[in-house]
Motif scaffolding. Structure first.
Motif, short mmCIF file in Angstrom:
data_model
loop_
_atom_site.label_atom_id
_atom_site.label_comp_id
_atom_site.label_asym_id
_atom_site.label_seq_id
_atom_site.Cartn_x
_atom_site.Cartn_y
_atom_site.Cartn_z
N GLY A 76 0.82 -1.22 0.00
CA GLY A 76 0.00 0.00 0.00
C GLY A 76 0.85 1.26 0.00
N ALA A 77 1.93 1.26 0.82
CA ALA A 77 2.83 2.43 0.88
C ALA A 77 3.53 2.64 -0.45
CB ALA A 77 3.84 2.25 2.01
N VAL A 78 3.99 1.55 -1.07
CA VAL A 78 4.68 1.65 -2.37
C VAL A 78 3.74 2.18 -3.45
CG1 VAL A 78 5.80 0.32 -4.20
CG2 VAL A 78 6.37 -0.12 -1.80
N LEU A 79 2.51 1.66 -3.47
CA LEU A 79 1.54 2.14 -4.45
C LEU A 79 1.18 3.61 -4.22
CD1 LEU A 79 -0.89 -0.92 -4.75
CD2 LEU A 79 0.79 -0.12 -6.42
N GLY A 80 1.13 4.00 -2.92
CA GLY A 80 0.89 5.41 -2.62
C GLY A 80 1.98 6.31 -3.18
N LEU A 81 3.24 5.88 -3.05
CA LEU A 81 4.37 6.63 -3.60
C LEU A 81 4.29 6.67 -5.13
CD1 LEU A 81 7.01 8.12 -3.13
CD2 LEU A 81 8.19 5.91 -3.14
N ALA A 82 3.92 5.54 -5.72
CA ALA A 82 3.80 5.49 -7.18
C ALA A 82 2.71 6.44 -7.67
CB ALA A 82 3.50 4.06 -7.63
N ALA A 83 1.61 6.50 -6.91
CA ALA A 83 0.51 7.39 -7.28
C ALA A 83 0.95 8.85 -7.22
CB ALA A 83 -0.68 7.16 -6.36
N LEU A 84 1.76 9.19 -6.21
CA LEU A 84 2.28 10.56 -6.11
C LEU A 84 3.16 10.91 -7.30
CD1 LEU A 84 3.17 10.85 -2.31
CD2 LEU A 84 1.38 12.08 -3.56
N ILE A 85 4.03 9.98 -7.70
CA ILE A 85 4.91 10.22 -8.85
C ILE A 85 4.07 10.40 -10.12
CG2 ILE A 85 6.70 9.21 -10.31
CD1 ILE A 85 7.77 7.80 -7.81
N LEU A 86 3.08 9.52 -10.31
CA LEU A 86 2.21 9.64 -11.48
C LEU A 86 1.42 10.95 -11.45
CD1 LEU A 86 0.83 5.99 -11.79
CD2 LEU A 86 2.48 7.15 -13.30
N SER A 87 1.08 11.42 -10.25
CA SER A 87 0.36 12.68 -10.11
C SER A 87 1.19 13.85 -10.63
CB SER A 87 -0.01 12.91 -8.64
OG SER A 87 -0.57 14.19 -8.46
N VAL A 88 2.47 13.86 -10.26
CA VAL A 88 3.37 14.92 -10.73
C VAL A 88 3.51 14.88 -12.25
CG1 VAL A 88 5.71 15.82 -10.65
CG2 VAL A 88 4.62 15.01 -8.55
N VAL A 89 3.71 13.68 -12.78
CA VAL A 89 3.85 13.53 -14.23
C VAL A 89 2.56 13.98 -14.94
CG1 VAL A 89 4.19 11.89 -16.11
CG2 VAL A 89 5.54 11.68 -14.01
N GLY A 90 1.42 13.56 -14.41
CA GLY A 90 0.14 13.94 -15.01
C GLY A 90 -0.09 15.44 -14.97
N ALA A 91 0.32 16.09 -13.86
CA ALA A 91 0.16 17.54 -13.75
C ALA A 91 0.99 18.25 -14.81
CB ALA A 91 0.57 18.00 -12.35
N VAL A 92 2.22 17.78 -15.01
CA VAL A 92 3.08 18.40 -16.03
C VAL A 92 2.47 18.24 -17.42
CG1 VAL A 92 5.33 18.27 -17.16
CG2 VAL A 92 5.18 18.11 -14.67
N ILE A 93 1.99 17.03 -17.71
CA ILE A 93 1.38 16.77 -19.02
C ILE A 93 0.14 17.63 -19.23
CG2 ILE A 93 0.22 15.03 -20.43
CD1 ILE A 93 2.05 12.94 -19.20
N THR A 94 -0.72 17.70 -18.20
CA THR A 94 -1.97 18.45 -18.31
C THR A 94 -1.71 19.94 -18.50
OG1 THR A 94 -3.13 16.84 -16.94
CG2 THR A 94 -4.14 19.01 -17.18
N PHE A 95 -0.84 20.51 -17.66
CA PHE A 95 -0.57 21.95 -17.75
C PHE A 95 0.12 22.31 -19.07
CE2 PHE A 95 -0.60 21.86 -12.92
CZ PHE A 95 -1.89 22.37 -12.85
N THR A 96 0.99 21.42 -19.55
CA THR A 96 1.63 21.67 -20.84
C THR A 96 0.61 21.65 -21.97
OG1 THR A 96 3.69 20.65 -20.06
CG2 THR A 96 3.39 20.86 -22.44
#
Length: 265
Positions: A76-96
């Protein structure tokens, strides 16, 4: 004599508190799946942060012997960290993507907006403010797409017997209009023709037609780096001191009209 022998009771088993680990796993899975869709970066970030916190707290319980679902909690902790990383990547893609879309819309609006003329010549400076006032003879209306239009000083002439548009007692004047294309695209002159007003009341000055050397309108295209020149004539009252010529390139569909105040009489 009898003795009662009492044996010590075994300690009650400790109840395992596995809820945090399970919650971390569920939220981590949902957060990671949400992070795969860039538009849901915000949801992935929220769920990922919660899952990571719950997973870390749940891991502490496992170490203290209060929980026994170490695998679930760590996952669960590892997936939570993965979700945070994907969140940052998604934010960059969306704002771009949003930024690119806004720039494209701005570009489209600028391309579709009518070009505004400035003025060049005789001390005039190019700019939008110049479009609010009439130009003088031989001054140039310079549009922001590279199109330039110049109207010459008027010259008196005597219309021939076959000319139309001239009233006896009035004076006729010729003006030369030059269209120069300094832009990057061909300019279609179809519909580009001058109109004029004269006299104190600003009455329409009729175009004189049918005489040798007089034109009716522009036609064809002006390629980049090329010019097109036409001569037009107008009929004005004998006492008129000013001839106002207005030209709306291509009927004003892509360019604002410009005016010239020409001294006559």
């Amino acid at each position: 004599m009898s003795y009662d022998t009492q044996l010590p009771h075994a300690p009650a088993p400790v109840a395992m508190r596995n809820g945090l680990g399970t919650a971390a796993l569920i939220l981590g899975i949902i957060g990671t799946l949400s992070g795969l869709v860039p538009l849901f970066f915000w949801l992935a970030g929220i769920l990922g942060l919660i899952a990571l916190i719950l997973g870390l707290v749940g891991t502490g319980r496992v170490k203290r012997g209060e929980a026994n679902n170490k695998g679930v909690t760590v996952t669960g902790a590892v997936l939570g960290l993965a979700a945070l990383i994907l969140s940052v990547v998604g934010a960059v893609i969306t704002f771009t993507a949003v930024s690119d879309a806004v720039e494209e819309i701005d570009k489209t609006l600028k391309d579709s907006a009518p070009a505004t003329p400035g003025a060049k010549g005789k001390g005039q400076t190019t700019g939008k403010d110049a479009a609010a006032k009439a130009l003088a003879a031989d001054e140039t209306a310079a549009y922001d797409d590279g199109l330039e239009i110049t109207v010459s000083a008027p010259k008196t002439f005597t219309p021939g017997e076959f000319a139309v548009g001239h009233t006896e007692g009035n004076k006729a004047y010729k003006v030369t209009v030059t269209i120069e294309n300094k832009g990057k695209k061909a300019f279609d002159t179809a519909g580009t023709l001058p109109t004029a007003r004269a006299g104190k009341d600003g009455a329409d000055a009729e175009m004189v037609l049918g005489d040798k050397g007089l034109d009716v309108a522009f036609e064809g295209s002006v390629l980049p780096g090329k010019k097109a020149t036409k001569t037009f004539a107008f009929d004005a009252p004998a006492d008129a001191k000013l001839l106002t010529v207005e030209i709306a390139p291509a009927m004003g569909l892509d360019h604002d009209a410009a005016q010239w105040d020409l001294k006559i009489g």
